[in-house]
Motif scaffolding. Structure first.
Motif, PDB file in Angstrom:
ATOM      1  N   CYS A 181       0.815  -1.223   0.000  1.00 28.98           N
ATOM      2  CA  CYS A 181       0.000   0.000   0.000  1.00 28.98           C
ATOM      3  C   CYS A 181       0.850   1.277   0.000  1.00 28.98           C
ATOM      4  N   THR A 182       2.078   1.186   0.493  1.00 30.38           N
ATOM      5  CA  THR A 182       2.908   2.383   0.672  1.00 30.38           C
ATOM      6  C   THR A 182       3.156   3.167  -0.623  1.00 30.38           C
ATOM      7  N   GLY A 207       1.230   3.822  -2.906  1.00 27.84           N
ATOM      8  CA  GLY A 207       0.059   4.626  -3.254  1.00 27.84           C
ATOM      9  C   GLY A 207       0.028   5.977  -2.565  1.00 27.84           C
ATOM     10  N   ASN A 208       1.011   6.222  -1.684  1.00 29.16           N
ATOM     11  CA  ASN A 208       0.993   7.488  -0.946  1.00 29.16           C
ATOM     12  C   ASN A 208       1.397   8.649  -1.854  1.00 29.16           C
ATOM     13  N   THR A 259      -4.591   9.541  -3.271  1.00 29.13           N
ATOM     14  CA  THR A 259      -3.580   8.704  -3.937  1.00 29.13           C
ATOM     15  C   THR A 259      -3.425   9.150  -5.400  1.00 29.13           C
ATOM     16  N   PRO A 260      -2.224   9.046  -5.946  1.00 34.77           N
ATOM     17  CA  PRO A 260      -2.019   9.526  -7.329  1.00 34.77           C
ATOM     18  C   PRO A 260      -2.904   8.826  -8.371  1.00 34.77           C
ATOM     19  N   LEU A 303      -4.327   2.863  -1.958  1.00 33.94           N
ATOM     20  CA  LEU A 303      -4.381   3.502  -0.638  1.00 33.94           C
ATOM     21  C   LEU A 303      -3.091   4.275  -0.414  1.00 33.94           C
ATOM     22  N   GLY A 304      -2.468   4.132   0.730  1.00 34.17           N
ATOM     23  CA  GLY A 304      -1.259   4.923   0.987  1.00 34.17           C
ATOM     24  C   GLY A 304      -0.554   4.510   2.254  1.00 34.17           C
ATOM     25  N   LEU A 305       0.181   5.450   2.818  1.00 31.87           N
ATOM     26  CA  LEU A 305       1.097   5.152   3.919  1.00 31.87           C
ATOM     27  C   LEU A 305       0.395   4.788   5.232  1.00 31.87           C
ATOM     28  N   HIS A 355      -2.117   2.810   5.579  1.00 29.66           N
ATOM     29  CA  HIS A 355      -2.241   1.345   5.501  1.00 29.66           C
ATOM     30  C   HIS A 355      -0.886   0.663   5.540  1.00 29.66           C
ATOM     31  N   GLY A 356       0.078   1.240   4.838  1.00 32.35           N
ATOM     32  CA  GLY A 356       1.426   0.666   4.835  1.00 32.35           C
ATOM     33  C   GLY A 356       1.993   0.552   6.238  1.00 32.35           C
TER      34      GLY A 356
END
Lengths: 39, 345
Positions: free
Chosen positions: A18-19, A21-22, B206-207, B259-261, B263-264
């Motif tokens: 998921c990272t 996608g940030n 998110t991009p 998603l993004g960070l 969730h990461g």
């Protein structure tokens, strides 16, 4: 949660699917700092 | 560039929606269900609501409930074995993300036996066949797993969670029935509601986001901003119904755009400490919103606007970004989410 785990948590988060996608590209240093801030 | 969107073929909404399950089963000619759920949902009589509907219609089923929060490789393997032993031809997943993700992994392996090693499904495994047909009945509001193409499994041995992304795993039928969520304890309602808000915000900034996904993400943020407090603190049934919809709508976006960070960084907390996914996301969200603020164009202005902040059109970027982060943090506090990792376990 143990502060000693922070490095391992950071490695795992950096590699997480998921990272990428940030919107801001996070470095390991960024992630470690964010964990510390939240800790 | 073309954008792909994958959604449920059929979805029901509204209190009492589970009563439509037998008709959908008959229409598809299914013979026997494996119900995938957890022990708490059996104990508190939530799963029974679906059992009653099936029994009244004379539909056969077996039950698998040996799974934990943050489901493991072994949970999926056991569920595959249970599906075969039951002679089932479809599944009904009842629960939060844990039940639905276990069912997704199971449904993929049953129809793609070359992926019986659960670890081989990590990432974007090129499976050849759609999963076993599955009804997904969420009991939290929520993960939106009923309408996403993702599932997350915990590898206990390697102490990590891995994400699987596969359009073949999407449940055929989602049944979003607020009555199935009504007995959630307050803490769970708060954490899963903030999880949904995290999906909506990460899916919005998110991009990969685009006009269509933004439409869902922003509507979802608004529904959650307007209803989460009343759903958690006042036990308001209309607010709960709106949360059921809000958590679903964000899934229509984030599942397709990423998603993004938050969730990461939340996944390792689940793998290391078995921290509930919703709590981990909820706690991290305001910190990472702050970190991302300068990389989000005007999107925080729209987030602040749907949170009801006044005068956003006259604000500078620094002001509306601050306003968006503050509004999210205030909501998190109002539903009693812990604000520090050190105080959350």
């Amino acid at each position: 949660m143990k502060e000693a785990d922070l490095e391992a948590l950071t490695e795992s988060a950096f590699a997480d699917v998921c990272t990428p996608g940030n919107p801001r590209k996070a470095t390991k240093e960024d992630i470690l700092a964010l964990y510390k801030e939240a800790f | 560039m073309a954008n792909r969107m994958v959604w449920n073929g059929t979805a029901y909404f509204g209190a009492g929606a589970i009563k439509n399950i037998p008709e959908e089963v008959a229409r598809r000619g299914f013979k026997k269900a494996l119900i995938v759920t957890d022990k708490d949902l059996i104990k508190f009589g939530v799963a029974k609501k679906v059992f009653d509907v099936l029994e009244e219609a004379g539909l056969a089923y077996a039950v698998f409930d040996s799974l934990k929060q943050n489901p493991t490789i072994k949970n999926v393997q056991d569920c595959v074995a249970a599906f075969k032993a039951a002679g089932a031809d479809y599944m009904i997943a009842i629960g939060g993300g844990s039940s639905m993700d276990t069912a997704k992994g199971t449904g993929i392996i049953i129809n793609n036996p070359e992926y019986a090693d659960v670890r081989s499904l990590e990432g974007v495994a090129p499976t050849k066949h759609p999963a076993v047909p599955t009804f997904a009945v969420p009991t939290t509001a929520g993960t939106a797993a009923e309408t996403t193409i993702n599932y997350v499994i915990t590898d206990e041995e390697k102490r990590r969670k891995f994400v699987c992304v596969d359009p073949h795993d999407i449940p055929q039928i989602a049944v979003v029935d607020a009555d199935m969520m009504s007995s959630m304890p307050k803490g769970l309602a708060a954490a899963t509601g903030m999880d949904a808000l995290t999906h909506a915000i990460e899916g919005y900034i998110t991009p990969g986001a685009w006009e269509l996904s933004d439409m869902f993400s922003l509507k979802s943020i608004q529904l959650i901003a307007d209803n989460l407090r009343a759903a958690v603190n006042d036990d308001c049934s209309q607010a709960k119904e709106n949360m059921a919809l809000g958590q679903y709508v964000t899934g229509m976006a984030y599942s397709n755009v990423g998603l993004g960070l938050v969730h990461g960084m939340a996944h390792p907390l689940g793998a290391f400490y078995d921290m509930p996914h919703g709590v981990a996301n909820a706690l991290l969200l305001p910190y990472i919103m702050e970190y991302n603020a300068d990389y989000t164009g005007e999107k925080y202005r729209e987030i602040a606007r749907v949170f009801g902040v006044e005068g956003v059109d006259k604000m500078s970027p620094a002001e509306y970004r601050r306003a968006a982060v503050d509004a999210v943090r205030q909501l998190s506090k109002d539903v009693h989410i812990p604000q520090k990792l050190s105080s959350s376990m």
